[in-house]
Design an enzyme around this catalytic site. Structure first.
Site, PDB file in Angstrom:
ATOM      1  N   ARG A 138       1.744   0.248 -15.407  1.00 46.95           N
ATOM      2  CA  ARG A 138       0.656   0.909 -14.681  1.00 46.95           C
ATOM      3  C   ARG A 138       1.025   2.333 -14.264  1.00 46.95           C
ATOM      4  NH1 ARG A 138      -3.616  -0.046 -15.775  1.00 46.95           N
ATOM      5  NH2 ARG A 138      -4.517   0.670 -13.821  1.00 46.95           N
ATOM      6  N   ILE A 139       2.168   2.487 -13.584  1.00 49.56           N
ATOM      7  CA  ILE A 139       2.573   3.813 -13.117  1.00 49.56           C
ATOM      8  C   ILE A 139       3.011   4.688 -14.282  1.00 49.56           C
ATOM      9  CG2 ILE A 139       4.151   5.095 -11.622  1.00 49.56           C
ATOM     10  CD1 ILE A 139       1.985   3.447 -10.161  1.00 49.56           C
ATOM     11  N   SER A 288       7.873   4.171  -1.969  1.00 48.81           N
ATOM     12  CA  SER A 288       6.763   3.326  -2.410  1.00 48.81           C
ATOM     13  C   SER A 288       5.437   4.033  -2.185  1.00 48.81           C
ATOM     14  CB  SER A 288       6.760   2.012  -1.638  1.00 48.81           C
ATOM     15  OG  SER A 288       6.372   2.228  -0.285  1.00 48.81           O
ATOM     16  N   CYS A 289       4.384   3.477  -2.755  1.00 51.73           N
ATOM     17  CA  CYS A 289       3.050   4.059  -2.562  1.00 51.73           C
ATOM     18  C   CYS A 289       2.661   4.019  -1.087  1.00 51.73           C
ATOM     19  CB  CYS A 289       2.020   3.312  -3.408  1.00 51.73           C
ATOM     20  SG  CYS A 289       1.942   1.533  -3.114  1.00 51.73           S
ATOM     21  N   THR A 290       3.003   2.926  -0.390  1.00 52.12           N
ATOM     22  CA  THR A 290       2.637   2.802   1.019  1.00 52.12           C
ATOM     23  C   THR A 290       3.451   3.750   1.886  1.00 52.12           C
ATOM     24  OG1 THR A 290       2.027   0.477   0.667  1.00 52.12           O
ATOM     25  CG2 THR A 290       2.395   1.185   2.942  1.00 52.12           C
ATOM     26  N   THR A 319      -1.068  -6.658  -7.424  1.00 48.19           N
ATOM     27  CA  THR A 319      -0.290  -5.954  -8.443  1.00 48.19           C
ATOM     28  C   THR A 319       0.215  -6.937  -9.489  1.00 48.19           C
ATOM     29  OG1 THR A 319       1.860  -6.208  -7.360  1.00 48.19           O
ATOM     30  CG2 THR A 319       0.513  -4.319  -6.677  1.00 48.19           C
ATOM     31  N   GLY A 348       8.196  -3.019   2.711  1.00 44.82           N
ATOM     32  CA  GLY A 348       9.375  -2.286   3.156  1.00 44.82           C
ATOM     33  C   GLY A 348       9.049  -0.883   3.625  1.00 44.82           C
ATOM     34  N   ARG A 370      -2.017  -8.766   0.647  1.00 46.89           N
ATOM     35  CA  ARG A 370      -2.544  -8.453  -0.680  1.00 46.89           C
ATOM     36  C   ARG A 370      -3.942  -9.068  -0.794  1.00 46.89           C
ATOM     37  NH1 ARG A 370       1.527  -7.055  -4.522  1.00 46.89           N
ATOM     38  NH2 ARG A 370       3.111  -5.897  -3.363  1.00 46.89           N
ATOM     39  N   ASN A 453      -3.146   3.440  -4.596  1.00 44.07           N
ATOM     40  CA  ASN A 453      -1.732   3.076  -4.715  1.00 44.07           C
ATOM     41  C   ASN A 453      -1.193   3.236  -6.133  1.00 44.07           C
ATOM     42  OD1 ASN A 453      -3.603   0.513  -4.322  1.00 44.07           O
ATOM     43  ND2 ASN A 453      -2.113  -0.028  -5.906  1.00 44.07           N
TER      44      ASN A 453
END
Length: 481
Positions: A138-139, A288-290, A319, A348, A370, A453
């Site tokens: 995906r990324i 991370s995205c978050t 995900t 995290g 999620r 994200n």
């Protein structure tokens, strides 16, 4: 003539102006490595309607709509200047010109506002820097799209290869198809062809070698003419320095991880701590995205109000780490069907704040749920502030940060009363402040932060890679510090 006729005539006039903008924007990008922005949104390779919609969206953050009749004179002024590689925000030029009381013409004002990008001051174009993608999920595919989009004049970053495990018959065709079509992010903007004889994918003229390997130790990149490259590891298989250093093979100079790094691997959130990267650092993480979604607003809030403590609850899209249907998973709950359940899990991101923003001494806790959506998440950031404030003050401050501060590429702002998650698919910001949902009571503030994200995070990754490669060109007008 009726009011409706007036509106239609006005639309057609603006359509014509936007149409005339396209070749100017394209030529500046292709020949001079100049990216034209409108309130931090790129106008490169955009359609007539997209340019008009971007102008209209300005009302969400600046309070009033921009018209192409206002920005076009600044774009025309730029064509007369000896510009070097840069990013120039014509929305900000138009806005700041309105408040300027020196009586300058548009041409004079523009020349002064972008003086750092002209003549003897301009940045010299960088030699092309090779980039390799290790992993093409995906990324990886979104980062590939961004690299191809930003190829510009051919200087800067150049995607040379992707490394994947062999997938059997028609592997190359299937991987090219996944790059061409995406169920969430839509069609690839351009053309893609497959050269099976040479094992390459050609995307918008960029020849990308597909290398098959099960381990980094199997690849000598110099054999493919790749040298001094930045390798982006999208697999997350190795997250500490020892594991990631396996990528430092012939032809690879630096390794960037698209997941939180462990141990002494620097976790970088562009806009916050990218300037702490040491020139000789060869291994780093984009967190991370978050983490990318919460750290910029945390920094902004701490700078203005002080943050004593906080908690982040992320409502996160599912995900590929989760199961489509109930099945064994090594982690608790993640084995349950992702499209059918809300799944409580860990994040995290809260603990990662300390790595990206060590000057923030406030304890930050976090958890995650999620949910059954394929993309776009929201972080609910609950903060105890160092002083009392009001909702109006917080929102006005965050709106200003999104427009004028060094964090304006990371923090976006919306006042849309009916905004929902799908509205933010494709956002290039790390997070978007939802003004309507914001709550403030004395020294307590709750921010609702949307973030794509997948794509928004990929944009942050590209910004880090641009920085370490030396092709992160300056933005004008310069943001307030």
């Amino acid at each position: 003539m009726t009011v409706n006729d007036d509106s239609f005539t006005n639309w057609k006039t603006r359509e014509e102006i936007a149409e005339s903008m396209i070749p100017i924007i394209g030529k500046l990008h292709r020949e001079r490595d100049v990216t034209i922005l409108l309130h931090s949104r790129s106008l490169v390779n955009k359609s007539v309607v997209s340019i008009l919609k971007t102008h209209r969206f300005a009302r969400q953050i600046a309070g009033e709509e921009l018209s192409v009749t206002e920005t076009m004179p600044f774009l025309q002024a730029l064509t007369t200047l000896d510009l070097g590689p840069s990013q120039i925000d014509i929305g900000m030029l138009a806005a700041t010109y309105k408040t300027d009381d020196r009586g300058l013409s548009v041409q004079e004002f523009t020349a002064g506002a972008v003086a750092g990008a002209t003549g003897a001051n301009k940045v010299e174009r960088s030699a092309p820097r090779d980039v390799v993608l290790y992993g093409f999920g995906r990324i990886g595919r979104l980062v590939a799209r961004l690299l191809i989009e930003k190829a510009g004049s051919g200087n800067g970053l150049r995607l040379r290869a992707i490394v994947v495990r062999g997938g059997g018959e028609q592997d190359l065709v299937k991987r090219a198809s996944l790059l061409r079509r995406d169920s969430i992010h839509g069609q690839f903007q351009g053309t893609i062809t497959v050269d099976e004889a040479n094992g390459t994918i050609v995307a918008n003229g960029n020849t990308i070698k597909v290398i098959y390997a099960n381990d980094p130790s199997e690849v000598d990149y110099t054999a493919y003419g790749i040298n001094d490259a930045i390798l982006i590891d999208n697999t997350g298989k190795w997250r500490d320095r020892e594991g990631l250093s396996k990528h430092l093979r012939p032809g690879i100079d630096k390794v960037v991880l698209t997941a939180p790094g462990k141990g002494d691997v620097p976790n970088i959130v562009h806009g916050v701590n990218h300037d702490t990267i040491k020139p000789d650092e060869r291994v780093l993480s984009c967190a991370s995205c978050t983490t990318n979604a919460i750290v910029p607003p945390l920094k902004a809030m701490d700078d203005e109000f002080g943050v004593l403590r906080g908690h982040v609850e992320t409502v996160h899209s599912f995900t590929n780490d989760q199961n489509l249907l109930d099945n064994y998973h090594k982690a608790d709950r993640r084995g349950r069907s992702a499209p059918l359940n809300m799944v409580i899990t860990e994040t995290g991101a809260a603990s990662a704040v300390a790595k990206a923003l060590p000057e923030l001494k406030a304890p930050i806790t976090g958890s995650s749920i999620r949910v059954p959506v394929p993309d776009v998440s929201i972080a609910i950031l609950s903060l105890r502030l160092g002083r009392e404030t009001t909702r109006e003050e917080v929102l006005e401050y965050l709106r200003d940060v999104s427009l004028h501060s060094p964090l304006k590429r990371q923090i976006d702002f919306t006042t849309a009363p009916d905004a929902v998650s799908m509205d933010f698919v494709g956002s290039r910001h790390a997070s978007i402040v939802d003004a309507g949902a914001t709550k403030v009571d004395g020294d307590n503030a709750i921010l609702y932060l949307w973030y794509d994200n997948e794509f928004g995070y990929s944009c942050q990754v590209i910004r880090v890679v641009q920085h370490v490669s030396g092709v992160e060109y300056p933005t004008y007008p310069a943001p307030a510090v």
